[in-house]
Design an enzyme around this catalytic site. Sequence first.
Site, short mmCIF file in Angstrom:
data_model
loop_
_atom_site.label_atom_id
_atom_site.label_comp_id
_atom_site.label_asym_id
_atom_site.label_seq_id
_atom_site.Cartn_x
_atom_site.Cartn_y
_atom_site.Cartn_z
N LYS A 162 25.49 3.68 -50.93
CA LYS A 162 24.49 3.39 -49.91
C LYS A 162 24.96 4.01 -48.61
O LYS A 162 26.11 3.84 -48.20
CB LYS A 162 24.35 1.87 -49.76
CG LYS A 162 23.51 1.37 -48.60
CD LYS A 162 22.13 1.99 -48.50
CE LYS A 162 21.20 1.72 -49.66
NZ LYS A 162 20.58 0.40 -49.64
N HIS B 193 16.06 -2.90 -59.06
CA HIS B 193 16.49 -2.84 -57.67
C HIS B 193 17.13 -4.15 -57.23
O HIS B 193 16.79 -5.22 -57.74
CB HIS B 193 15.28 -2.55 -56.79
CG HIS B 193 15.60 -2.48 -55.32
ND1 HIS B 193 15.22 -3.46 -54.44
CD2 HIS B 193 16.26 -1.56 -54.61
CE1 HIS B 193 15.64 -3.13 -53.23
NE2 HIS B 193 16.27 -1.98 -53.30
#
Length: 410
Positions: free
Chosen positions: A169, A297
């Site tokens: 990320k 997700h």
Amino acid sequence: MDIRSTTVSVPLEAPLRHANGCHWGRFVRTIVEVEADNGLIGLGEMGGGGESAEAVFRAMKQYLLGHDPARIEEMRFRIANPTASLYNNRTQVLAALEFACLDILGQAWGVPVSEILGGRLRDRVPFASYCFFRYANAAGEGEVRTIEQVAANARALKKKHGFTSHKMKAGVFPLDYELEAFRALAAEFPGDGVRFDPNAVWSVEEAIRFGQGIEDLRNDYLEDPTYGLNGMRRVREKVRMPLATNTVVVNFEQLAANALDTAVDVILLDTTFWGGIRACVKAAGVCETFQLGVAVHSSGELGIQLATMLHLGAVIPNLSFAADAHYHHLTDDIIDGGLMRYEDGMIRVPTGPGLGVKLNRDKLREYHEHYRRLGGYPYDQDPLRPGWAPIIPNDRWADPRDDRRPRVPD
Ligand code: MG
């Protein structure tokens, strides 16, 4: 029947940095309990919390009095009617209540939720490592900023949990620095899949430059390199790898648009954002028809929501990739038994009736007190980037040489 909701705040190992801001050392979540007339209690969970979220769940009671928890499809029209959603967007509220109803049904029928959803195809769901840039915690530990720290953190996560797919990320530092960091991470695990997610913070042209700079890696996909279906479509023309999203295909309308004029290859299904586990199963069916990829997700879950992700991952035939979870960044959980364990990068799908997790009331009390003490936090602010806004204007990137430690509460 009754509906109760409790806001909790559960500590993270260290503050997690992302393109919008930062998780300031904890996750704030709302734990929902739906008590049916027969005394069974179903569990739900939603991101965020506080008085306003708890008031919304209190208000749902008047809609659901006398409602049979087996009529889940009807509940959607009662509380999240698409034409009323202009005024009341209750998709995430619906999701939390759907989790609870499925939990009640599973307990009443003596079967796990995965059996209600069509039956499990796998007993364990694989997860990706989900590596973040991090600030140090209050003890001065856990920082991930330098290239060496990125690689060391990823190595430690693989060693501890056994991941064979690695997600980074980012969208925090300038593009070229993150390109170097991602390539360093990928170099650590030549046989493993990698994926990168800058939370749609780049322009189309930046996204193309980054994408072309990683074409030689073993990419699962590139996630949300830019914002918007049109932007993703333009990146997809120039970059040779699948693109994934959890931002621009998050409902059936957008899924239809993407099927008619494809901009994204892999749809990341979120049991909260899509309005429940069943909505995700339906969406996975559409993806199967149009041969789009599917993964699960993570929007920052505790054990109840993780259970929903595990039951989802267990029943969809076209789970093309390892799921994402923030879960291993937590220090504790509000379910009995504490944090669920990873084995070889996978988590076992609960086999008990319903969601298969039980609320630990001591932990619920402890982390509700933790929430009362610290309150919420501005998820979309970064203590070292005051005034930052993602996407536009994006000229105030964090400096990777800046080793100051901001005051981030536990
Ligand atoms: Mg994402």
